[in-house]
Design a protein around this motif. Sequence first.
Motif, mmCIF file in Angstrom:
data_model
loop_
_atom_site.group_PDB
_atom_site.id
_atom_site.type_symbol
_atom_site.label_atom_id
_atom_site.label_comp_id
_atom_site.label_asym_id
_atom_site.label_seq_id
_atom_site.Cartn_x
_atom_site.Cartn_y
_atom_site.Cartn_z
ATOM 1 N N SER A 173 1.209 -1.359 -0.301
ATOM 2 C CA SER A 173 0.086 -0.067 -0.355
ATOM 3 C C SER A 173 0.652 1.309 -0.284
ATOM 4 O O SER A 173 1.883 1.830 0.147
ATOM 5 C CB SER A 173 -1.035 -0.274 1.781
ATOM 6 O OG SER A 173 0.252 -0.067 2.449
ATOM 7 N N ALA A 205 2.123 5.881 4.011
ATOM 8 C CA ALA A 205 0.524 6.566 4.729
ATOM 9 C C ALA A 205 1.584 7.769 4.732
ATOM 10 O O ALA A 205 0.777 8.933 5.349
ATOM 11 C CB ALA A 205 0.994 6.352 5.911
ATOM 12 N N THR A 245 2.925 12.207 0.642
ATOM 13 C CA THR A 245 1.063 13.239 0.639
ATOM 14 C C THR A 245 1.311 13.645 -0.613
ATOM 15 O O THR A 245 0.305 14.267 -1.037
ATOM 16 C CB THR A 245 1.284 14.233 1.028
ATOM 17 O OG1 THR A 245 2.751 14.696 1.265
ATOM 18 C CG2 THR A 245 1.305 13.621 2.505
ATOM 19 N N VAL A 252 -3.647 9.375 -0.687
ATOM 20 C CA VAL A 252 -3.114 9.552 1.047
ATOM 21 C C VAL A 252 -2.922 10.394 1.942
ATOM 22 O O VAL A 252 -3.448 10.995 2.641
ATOM 23 C CB VAL A 252 -1.383 9.513 0.523
ATOM 24 C CG1 VAL A 252 -0.406 9.574 1.955
ATOM 25 C CG2 VAL A 252 -0.605 7.551 0.328
ATOM 26 N N PHE A 283 -6.303 10.333 3.316
ATOM 27 C CA PHE A 283 -6.555 9.185 4.805
ATOM 28 C C PHE A 283 -6.075 10.208 5.475
ATOM 29 O O PHE A 283 -6.343 10.802 6.821
ATOM 30 C CB PHE A 283 -5.429 8.562 4.458
ATOM 31 C CG PHE A 283 -4.884 8.014 5.386
ATOM 32 C CD1 PHE A 283 -5.484 7.323 6.391
ATOM 33 C CD2 PHE A 283 -3.340 8.190 5.899
ATOM 34 C CE1 PHE A 283 -4.831 7.181 7.637
ATOM 35 C CE2 PHE A 283 -2.700 7.624 7.165
ATOM 36 C CZ PHE A 283 -3.465 7.064 8.488
ATOM 37 N N ARG A 284 -4.623 11.209 5.320
ATOM 38 C CA ARG A 284 -4.004 12.161 6.544
ATOM 39 C C ARG A 284 -5.226 13.328 6.903
ATOM 40 O O ARG A 284 -5.097 13.446 8.133
ATOM 41 C CB ARG A 284 -2.854 12.766 5.874
ATOM 42 C CG ARG A 284 -1.807 11.855 5.628
ATOM 43 C CD ARG A 284 -1.244 11.532 6.719
ATOM 44 N NE ARG A 284 -0.183 12.412 7.695
ATOM 45 C CZ ARG A 284 0.931 12.905 7.400
ATOM 46 N NH1 ARG A 284 1.533 12.016 6.369
ATOM 47 N NH2 ARG A 284 1.196 13.219 8.528
ATOM 48 N N GLN A 299 0.758 2.417 9.205
ATOM 49 C CA GLN A 299 0.771 2.224 7.842
ATOM 50 C C GLN A 299 -0.630 1.001 8.567
ATOM 51 O O GLN A 299 -1.409 1.579 7.218
ATOM 52 C CB GLN A 299 1.624 1.092 7.501
ATOM 53 C CG GLN A 299 1.889 1.006 5.996
ATOM 54 C CD GLN A 299 1.310 2.457 5.240
ATOM 55 O OE1 GLN A 299 1.863 3.271 5.564
ATOM 56 N NE2 GLN A 299 0.796 1.719 3.607
ATOM 57 N N SER A 359 -3.113 2.020 10.378
ATOM 58 C CA SER A 359 -3.958 3.135 9.981
ATOM 59 C C SER A 359 -4.866 3.212 8.574
ATOM 60 O O SER A 359 -6.309 3.114 8.236
ATOM 61 C CB SER A 359 -4.076 4.456 11.016
ATOM 62 O OG SER A 359 -3.161 4.153 11.758
ATOM 63 N N LEU A 360 -3.623 3.723 7.804
ATOM 64 C CA LEU A 360 -3.799 3.416 5.340
ATOM 65 C C LEU A 360 -4.822 2.826 6.087
ATOM 66 O O LEU A 360 -5.700 2.741 4.810
ATOM 67 C CB LEU A 360 -3.091 4.162 5.335
ATOM 68 C CG LEU A 360 -2.818 4.461 3.791
ATOM 69 C CD1 LEU A 360 -1.941 4.892 3.766
ATOM 70 C CD2 LEU A 360 -2.407 3.320 2.984
ATOM 71 N N GLU A 361 -4.170 2.013 6.323
ATOM 72 C CA GLU A 361 -4.468 0.339 5.336
ATOM 73 C C GLU A 361 -5.852 -0.433 5.741
ATOM 74 O O GLU A 361 -6.497 -0.506 5.357
ATOM 75 C CB GLU A 361 -3.853 -0.983 5.319
ATOM 76 C CG GLU A 361 -2.045 -0.672 5.214
ATOM 77 C CD GLU A 361 -1.546 -1.897 4.885
ATOM 78 O OE1 GLU A 361 -1.943 -3.056 5.115
ATOM 79 O OE2 GLU A 361 -0.652 -2.053 4.313
ATOM 80 N N TRP A 405 -8.143 2.200 7.256
ATOM 81 C CA TRP A 405 -9.012 3.439 6.324
ATOM 82 C C TRP A 405 -9.257 2.804 5.140
ATOM 83 O O TRP A 405 -10.511 2.917 4.177
ATOM 84 C CB TRP A 405 -8.398 4.001 6.294
ATOM 85 C CG TRP A 405 -8.067 5.853 5.455
ATOM 86 C CD1 TRP A 405 -10.003 6.527 6.305
ATOM 87 C CD2 TRP A 405 -8.585 6.588 4.286
ATOM 88 N NE1 TRP A 405 -10.574 7.743 5.059
ATOM 89 C CE2 TRP A 405 -9.823 6.963 4.242
ATOM 90 C CE3 TRP A 405 -7.425 5.725 3.232
ATOM 91 C CZ2 TRP A 405 -9.390 8.163 2.606
ATOM 92 C CZ3 TRP A 405 -7.596 6.304 1.737
ATOM 93 C CH2 TRP A 405 -8.811 7.953 1.731
ATOM 94 N N LEU A 408 -4.704 3.691 -4.170
ATOM 95 C CA LEU A 408 -3.778 2.997 -2.780
ATOM 96 C C LEU A 408 -3.703 1.826 -2.135
ATOM 97 O O LEU A 408 -2.047 1.864 -1.621
ATOM 98 C CB LEU A 408 -5.131 2.953 -1.896
ATOM 99 C CG LEU A 408 -4.757 3.505 -0.176
ATOM 100 C CD1 LEU A 408 -4.040 4.876 0.223
ATOM 101 C CD2 LEU A 408 -5.863 3.611 0.671
#
Length: 235
Positions: free
Chosen positions: A115, A118, A121, A126, A129-130, A144, A146-148, A150, A187
């Motif tokens: 992925s 994170a 940007t 990303v 997500f941020r 990371q 958290s990003l996955e 999301w 993503l």
Amino acid sequence: GATKAAVFYYDLAESQQAGKFFAKGLQLEGFRVTEFPINFANPNFDQPAAQMKSLGIDVVFDAMDDGANRKLCDAMSRNGYIPKAKVSTIVAFGQSIGTDFPRDCRNVIYISGSSANAWDTSNPRVREFRADFGRYKPRDELHQWSLEGWGIGRMFGQALASMGPTPTRKGLEDWLRSLDDYTNDGLWGPMDYRYGKYNYDAPTAKDCFTIAKWSDAAGGFVTAAPVGTCYPDAF
């Protein structure tokens, strides 16, 4: 130019299985590999760190948790040994590296995944997500995972939207079966996420990945290989 690798794993079945998988892959790539099984109940990393220094190990891999990663880095720093790269798993792909790991070790930490980084940007997803992470989890450590999480929620939302007002399990399975080189709008790396049996008779499979490296100067992870770097991988 790296030719010598070390692989660390706990003396626990799952960790050992992953570590030996890493070791086999490195051997297939031509590395001379030294394995270090670590006692889970009483871990000691100083002796392995000293041994790696004497052997001239170039790169270090592990199949351990975040706490063991920190202890290994501490031991390498104490013994004056820093490899060309310390390749960690996603458990270490978080902001705490900047505060919990010794400086000389953390700046050679690389992490691979599938992925987008994170911290990158430049990727529109990303940035999205941020913005959400900053709005709903402003006090949480950026990681990371958290990003996955999301991204998986976003993926499920797309599946629901495709089914209209009457979502069903069959509808979800049909949507998954329809995917071909799905990227979640950039993503993920372009992978075959289609739901169903995998064709293990194929001579090769497309393997896509991303690589990130910790940088004190950047205050986080910088992208070393962008999401969607792909190559055919032989079974």
